[in-house]
Design a protein around this motif. Structure first.
Motif, PDB file in Angstrom:
ATOM      1  N   ALA A   1       0.845  -1.200   0.000  1.00  0.00           N
ATOM      2  CA  ALA A   1       0.000   0.000   0.000  1.00  0.00           C
ATOM      3  C   ALA A   1       0.873   1.240   0.000  1.00  0.00           C
ATOM      4  N   GLN A   2       1.695   1.356  -1.020  1.00  0.00           N
ATOM      5  CA  GLN A   2       2.629   2.478  -1.081  1.00  0.00           C
ATOM      6  C   GLN A   2       1.912   3.771  -1.462  1.00  0.00           C
ATOM      7  N   ASN A   3       2.552   4.861  -1.113  1.00  0.00           N
ATOM      8  CA  ASN A   3       2.004   6.176  -1.430  1.00  0.00           C
ATOM      9  C   ASN A   3       1.796   6.301  -2.937  1.00  0.00           C
ATOM     10  N   ARG A   4       0.555   6.573  -3.341  1.00  0.00           N
ATOM     11  CA  ARG A   4       0.241   6.622  -4.771  1.00  0.00           C
ATOM     12  C   ARG A   4       0.865   7.830  -5.471  1.00  0.00           C
TER      13      ARG A   4
ATOM     14  N   TYR B   1       2.304   2.007 -10.822  1.00  0.00           N
ATOM     15  CA  TYR B   1       2.318   0.903 -11.776  1.00  0.00           C
ATOM     16  C   TYR B   1       1.511  -0.305 -11.292  1.00  0.00           C
ATOM     17  N   ASN B   2       0.840  -0.200 -10.154  1.00  0.00           N
ATOM     18  CA  ASN B   2       0.002  -1.315  -9.698  1.00  0.00           C
ATOM     19  C   ASN B   2      -1.214  -0.762  -8.969  1.00  0.00           C
ATOM     20  N   ASN B   3      -2.180  -1.639  -8.747  1.00  0.00           N
ATOM     21  CA  ASN B   3      -3.425  -1.222  -8.095  1.00  0.00           C
ATOM     22  C   ASN B   3      -3.557  -1.837  -6.706  1.00  0.00           C
ATOM     23  N   LYS B   4      -2.437  -2.259  -6.125  1.00  0.00           N
ATOM     24  CA  LYS B   4      -2.507  -2.938  -4.833  1.00  0.00           C
ATOM     25  C   LYS B   4      -2.944  -1.998  -3.732  1.00  0.00           C
ATOM     26  N   THR B   5      -2.532  -0.734  -3.808  1.00  0.00           N
ATOM     27  CA  THR B   5      -2.960   0.227  -2.795  1.00  0.00           C
ATOM     28  C   THR B   5      -4.469   0.377  -2.796  1.00  0.00           C
ATOM     29  N   GLU B   6      -5.058   0.535  -3.987  1.00  0.00           N
ATOM     30  CA  GLU B   6      -6.509   0.672  -4.084  1.00  0.00           C
ATOM     31  C   GLU B   6      -7.222  -0.572  -3.572  1.00  0.00           C
ATOM     32  N   HIS B   7      -6.627  -1.730  -3.834  1.00  0.00           N
ATOM     33  CA  HIS B   7      -7.271  -2.965  -3.405  1.00  0.00           C
ATOM     34  C   HIS B   7      -7.268  -3.079  -1.877  1.00  0.00           C
ATOM     35  N   ILE B   8      -6.163  -2.748  -1.256  1.00  0.00           N
ATOM     36  CA  ILE B   8      -6.101  -2.796   0.204  1.00  0.00           C
ATOM     37  C   ILE B   8      -7.072  -1.789   0.811  1.00  0.00           C
ATOM     38  N   LEU B   9      -7.154  -0.600   0.230  1.00  0.00           N
ATOM     39  CA  LEU B   9      -8.103   0.394   0.717  1.00  0.00           C
ATOM     40  C   LEU B   9      -9.537  -0.103   0.592  1.00  0.00           C
ATOM     41  N   SER B  10      -9.831  -0.790  -0.492  1.00  0.00           N
ATOM     42  CA  SER B  10     -11.172  -1.341  -0.687  1.00  0.00           C
ATOM     43  C   SER B  10     -11.482  -2.419   0.346  1.00  0.00           C
TER      44      SER B  10
ATOM     45  N   THR C   1       5.802   3.325   8.583  1.00  0.00           N
ATOM     46  CA  THR C   1       4.558   3.899   8.055  1.00  0.00           C
ATOM     47  C   THR C   1       4.814   5.030   7.075  1.00  0.00           C
ATOM     48  N   GLU C   2       6.072   5.393   6.900  1.00  0.00           N
ATOM     49  CA  GLU C   2       6.394   6.562   6.062  1.00  0.00           C
ATOM     50  C   GLU C   2       6.051   6.323   4.597  1.00  0.00           C
ATOM     51  N   ARG C   3       6.186   5.063   4.143  1.00  0.00           N
ATOM     52  CA  ARG C   3       5.926   4.788   2.726  1.00  0.00           C
ATOM     53  C   ARG C   3       4.464   4.470   2.448  1.00  0.00           C
ATOM     54  N   LEU C   4       3.657   4.311   3.485  1.00  0.00           N
ATOM     55  CA  LEU C   4       2.244   4.000   3.294  1.00  0.00           C
ATOM     56  C   LEU C   4       1.500   5.176   2.680  1.00  0.00           C
ATOM     57  N   ASP C   5       0.489   4.838   1.874  1.00  0.00           N
ATOM     58  CA  ASP C   5      -0.349   5.886   1.314  1.00  0.00           C
ATOM     59  C   ASP C   5      -1.091   6.587   2.456  1.00  0.00           C
ATOM     60  N   PRO C   6      -1.136   7.919   2.456  1.00  0.00           N
ATOM     61  CA  PRO C   6      -1.817   8.640   3.545  1.00  0.00           C
ATOM     62  C   PRO C   6      -3.265   8.212   3.750  1.00  0.00           C
ATOM     63  N   ALA C   7      -3.923   7.773   2.684  1.00  0.00           N
ATOM     64  CA  ALA C   7      -5.322   7.345   2.809  1.00  0.00           C
ATOM     65  C   ALA C   7      -5.460   6.132   3.717  1.00  0.00           C
TER      66      ALA C   7
ATOM     67  N   ARG D   1      -5.984   7.264   7.430  1.00  0.00           N
ATOM     68  CA  ARG D   1      -7.097   8.128   7.783  1.00  0.00           C
ATOM     69  C   ARG D   1      -8.012   7.464   8.798  1.00  0.00           C
ATOM     70  N   LYS D   2      -8.693   8.277   9.564  1.00  0.00           N
ATOM     71  CA  LYS D   2      -9.602   7.773  10.583  1.00  0.00           C
ATOM     72  C   LYS D   2     -10.713   6.936   9.947  1.00  0.00           C
ATOM     73  N   GLY D   3     -10.977   5.794  10.530  1.00  0.00           N
ATOM     74  CA  GLY D   3     -12.017   4.912  10.006  1.00  0.00           C
ATOM     75  C   GLY D   3     -11.479   3.753   9.204  1.00  0.00           C
ATOM     76  N   ARG D   4     -10.183   3.809   8.845  1.00  0.00           N
ATOM     77  CA  ARG D   4      -9.589   2.697   8.105  1.00  0.00           C
ATOM     78  C   ARG D   4      -8.720   1.843   9.023  1.00  0.00           C
ATOM     79  N   ILE D   5      -7.802   2.450   9.707  1.00  0.00           N
ATOM     80  CA  ILE D   5      -6.985   1.735  10.683  1.00  0.00           C
ATOM     81  C   ILE D   5      -7.532   2.042  12.069  1.00  0.00           C
ATOM     82  N   ASP D   6      -7.984   1.001  12.752  1.00  0.00           N
ATOM     83  CA  ASP D   6      -8.580   1.208  14.072  1.00  0.00           C
ATOM     84  C   ASP D   6      -7.541   1.240  15.182  1.00  0.00           C
TER      85      ASP D   6
END
Length: 400
Positions: free
Chosen positions: A326-329, A336-345, A376-382, A385-390
């Protein structure tokens, strides 16, 4: 199944299959006369009942009234295959049909067995492993159900039944057409369909399959990781109480939150060697498995193609090295991949809850996601966000 109807020295294929059924333990099912059913038929379909009764009487009159044969020959003709077949058609019309599944049951779990694996260089066998999980679930469910109250099969315009006291297992049951079985205690139906090359389709049907599925999937874990993908059980090298006190306290919070809310996402981060991965295994084994969660461990290849099975009531997804997935988009690599979007979903629950398949099982799923990362520095900021990681925790102590 295709049958060869050309005759040979042993008779038609139809007769051979009927003989095989009888020799393997199947018996013709005799329909019982039901006065209430006959009276209802008389009231609702008087004309058709009358016509069929007159036709049957005409068949017998023709059989008995042949002038060119002796009287005893005409009596024998009454017992001929043709006349007997007409009587069976009439009898089947005036008697209630054997019980068959109530297809209004919304919950259906199906599998083909044995599962065939297709592997290519460009894809990991996710579908195979998920199909294997479904097969194991159905097989375990049948073991839990035990011996059914009824087993029937319709073939060549005749109903057959298998004496349940002689039933051993489903593999040894001769199936040449659709087979139905029923458990009155659980109100569960089973449908077996024969396929080519000895393969079969098994479908469980009920008003509520969740209790049965929960029992049959207990202690199951699925690893989706390249060509090592498999179904098994969770293994943990260390117990939760072997971790530092601060981690044990955090674990207690995780356990309580799992009990309190239907969806939970946990992120633990820290340098390599601080015990993040073995902690997720310990939580899965000691907390989640006893609560009935099925564990899915996903690597970077599997995460982009994984959708949680809808028939499971409780699911835990373990994602290791989330900072590589889930790297910073905004970074060039992540584009080059959609893994971040998939994890967010997965975290939002939108990926698999936005469209509901009305033919399958739909229950309110409980979902726990455990993720590890070095930083956590390389993680996408999304992600943060509150409501995703408890819950989040940093592991700072080297763990041995």
């Amino acid at each position: 199944m295709d049958f060869d109807y050309f005759r040979n020295n042993d008779g038609s294929a139809e007769n051979r299959n009927r003989h095989n059924l009888l020799s393997s333990g199947w018996r013709p099912l005799r329909r019982d006369f039901d006065v209430k059913y006959f009276w209802q038929l008389f009231q609702t379909d008087t004309q058709e009942l009358t016509q069929k009764s007159v036709n049957l009487a005409s068949y017998y009159a023709d059989a008995l009234g042949r002038k060119q044969y002796a009287w005893w020959a005409n009596i024998l003709n009454v017992a001929s295959d043709y006349t007997r077949g007409e009587f069976e058609k009439y009898w089947n019309y005036v008697t209630p049909e054997p019980l068959t599944p109530d297809y209004r049951y919304k919950e259906v779990l199906s599998t083909e067995t044995p599962i065939v694996q297709f592997v290519s260089r460009n894809s990991i066998p996710i579908d195979y492993v998920l199909n294997r999980l479904q097969e194991i679930t159905v097989v375990r469910s049948l073991e839990i159900l035990g011996r059914p109250d009824m087993i029937t099969q319709y073939y060549s315009e005749r109903d057959f039944y298998f004496p349940v006291e002689k039933f051993i297992n489903w593999e040894r049951l001769d199936v040449i057409n659709t087979v139905f079985a029923y458990w009155s205690k659980y109100d569960v139906w089973l449908q077996i369909d024969p396929y080519d090359r000895g393969r079969r389709g098994y479908s469980l049907m009920a008003k509520n399959l969740a209790p049965l599925i929960n029992k049959s999937t207990y202690d199951l874990a699925v690893m989706l990781s390249g060509y090592q993908s498999r179904v098994g059980k969770v293994h943990s090298q260390f117990s939760i109480r072997s971790f530092p006190d601060s981690i044990q306290s955090f674990t207690d919070s995780v356990q309580q939150t799992i009990l309190d809310q239907p969806q939970l996402a946990v992120l633990v981060h820290g340098e390599p060697g601080t015990g993040k991965t073995v902690w997720t295994q310990a939580v899965a084994k000691e907390i989640l498995v006893p609560l009935g969660y099925v564990i899915f461990i996903l690597d970077h290849d599997a995460i982009a193609n994984f959708v949680p099975p809808t028939y499971l009531e409780r699911i835990c997804i373990i994602i290791n090295e989330a900072d590589n997935l889930a790297q910073n988009r905004a970074s060039e690599v992540a584009q080059y991949n959609n893994k971040t979007e998939h994890i967010l979903s997965l975290l939002d629950g939108t990926l698999y809850q936005s469209v509901i398949d009305e033919r399958g099982i739909h229950i309110q799923q409980r979902l726990v996601i455990l993720m590890t990362c070095n930083t956590t520095e390389r993680l996408d900021p999304a992600m943060l966000r509150k409501g995703r990681i408890d819950l989040m925790c940093e592991f700072v102590q080297k763990f041995v």
